[in-house]
Scaffold this motif. Structure first.
Motif, short mmCIF file in Angstrom:
data_model
loop_
_atom_site.label_atom_id
_atom_site.label_comp_id
_atom_site.label_asym_id
_atom_site.label_seq_id
_atom_site.Cartn_x
_atom_site.Cartn_y
_atom_site.Cartn_z
N UNK A 121 12.48 2.91 6.56
CA UNK A 121 11.14 3.50 6.66
C UNK A 121 11.23 4.84 7.38
N UNK A 122 11.97 4.88 8.49
CA UNK A 122 12.15 6.12 9.25
C UNK A 122 12.82 7.18 8.39
N UNK A 123 13.85 6.79 7.66
CA UNK A 123 14.55 7.73 6.78
C UNK A 123 13.61 8.26 5.70
N UNK B 91 2.10 14.62 -0.59
CA UNK B 91 3.06 14.19 0.42
C UNK B 91 2.38 13.81 1.73
N UNK B 92 1.31 14.50 2.08
CA UNK B 92 0.59 14.21 3.32
C UNK B 92 -0.01 12.80 3.27
N UNK B 93 -0.61 12.43 2.16
CA UNK B 93 -1.20 11.10 2.00
C UNK B 93 -0.12 10.03 2.06
N UNK C 116 0.82 -1.21 0.00
CA UNK C 116 0.00 0.00 0.00
C UNK C 116 0.86 1.26 0.00
N UNK C 117 1.95 1.26 0.75
CA UNK C 117 2.84 2.42 0.77
C UNK C 117 3.49 2.64 -0.60
N UNK D 198 3.09 5.88 5.15
CA UNK D 198 4.39 5.47 5.69
C UNK D 198 4.32 5.34 7.22
N UNK D 199 3.57 6.21 7.87
CA UNK D 199 3.39 6.10 9.32
C UNK D 199 2.68 4.80 9.68
#
Length: 179
Positions: free
Chosen positions: A106-108, A58-60, A47-48, A65-66
Motif C-alpha cells: 500500500x505504501x509503495x 490521481x488525487x482521488x 473501494x480503493x 489509498x491513504x
C-alpha cells in the motif's frame, strides 16, 4: 454460522463479497471483533480497487489509498491486542506477515501515485495480489481459531447438514475462479 450451500461459494468474487461474508459469522467476542476489523479492511480494499479502475484522477485515487493505509494500520494495531489463544496459532504469524507485506505494498502504491510514476500500474497489481493473499490468510486464521475454540464440533452427530469451513469455501472459490 449457517451452512453454506455450494451456490453461495461462487459469490465470493470481490473484496466486498468477503467483507459481507465476514459480517455473517457468529463467534466469540474477539472473533467477532476481528471479523469486523477485517470487514472494514476488505471494504477499504474494495473501494480503493474500484476507484483505481474507474477513475483517472490521481488525487482521488491517492485519497482512497491513504484511507486504506489508515485502515490497515488500525487493523494491525487491533491484531496486537488479540489474546494469547489467537497469537498461539501458527496461522496468526502467517497472517501478520501477509498483512505487513500488504501494508508495504500500500505504501509503495501510494508513493508511485504521488510521484505519478509509470511503475504505478505494476505497484497496483502487486498490491491487489497481496490483498487477496492477505484476506485468504485472514480467513484461514479465523477458521482455525473458531475450529479450535469449538471442542464440541468433533463430537456432534454427523447427521446434520455438512457445514463448510471458511477455508473450504475459499478453496472452492479459488477453484471456480481459476476455471
Amino acid at each position: 454460522m449457517p451452512a453454506t450451500r455450494p451456490s453461495q461459494l461462487l459469490t465470493l468474487q470481490s473484496f466486498g463479497d468477503i467483507s459481507r461474508f465476514l459480517r455473517e459469522g457468529v463467534a466469540d467476542e474477539e472473533s467477532r471483533q476481528l471479523r469486523d476489523s477485517l470487514s472494514a479492511l476488505s471494504t477499504q480494499i474494495d473501494e480503493a480497487v474500484r476507484t483505481r479502475r474507474t477513475s483517472t484522477d490521481t488525487t482521488v485515487i491517492t485519497r482512497r489509498v491513504l484511507a486504506l493505509s489508515h485502515c490497515a494500520r488500525e487493523h494491525w494495531l487491533f491484531l496486537t491486542g488479540l489474546g494469547s489463544a489467537w497469537q498461539a496459532l501458527y496461522e496468526f504469524e502467517a497472517y501478520q506477515r501477509a498483512l505487513r507485506e500488504l501494508r508495504n505494498a500500500i505504501t509503495d502504491w501510494q508513493q508511485m501515485l504521488e510521484r505519478r510514476s509509470p511503475k504505478e500500474s505494476a505497484s497496483f497489481d502487486q498490491f491487489e495480489l497481496l490483498a487477496w493473499r492477505t484476506l485468504g490468510e485472514a480467513l484461514l486464521l479465523i477458521d482455525m481459531y473458531e475450529h479450535q475454540s469449538d471442542p464440541l464440533s468433533d463430537q456432534q452427530d454427523p447427521a446434520p447438514p455438512r457445514k463448510l469451513s471458511a477455508l473450504q469455501r475459499l478453496r472452492a472459490w479459488f477453484r471456480c475462479w481459476r476455471r
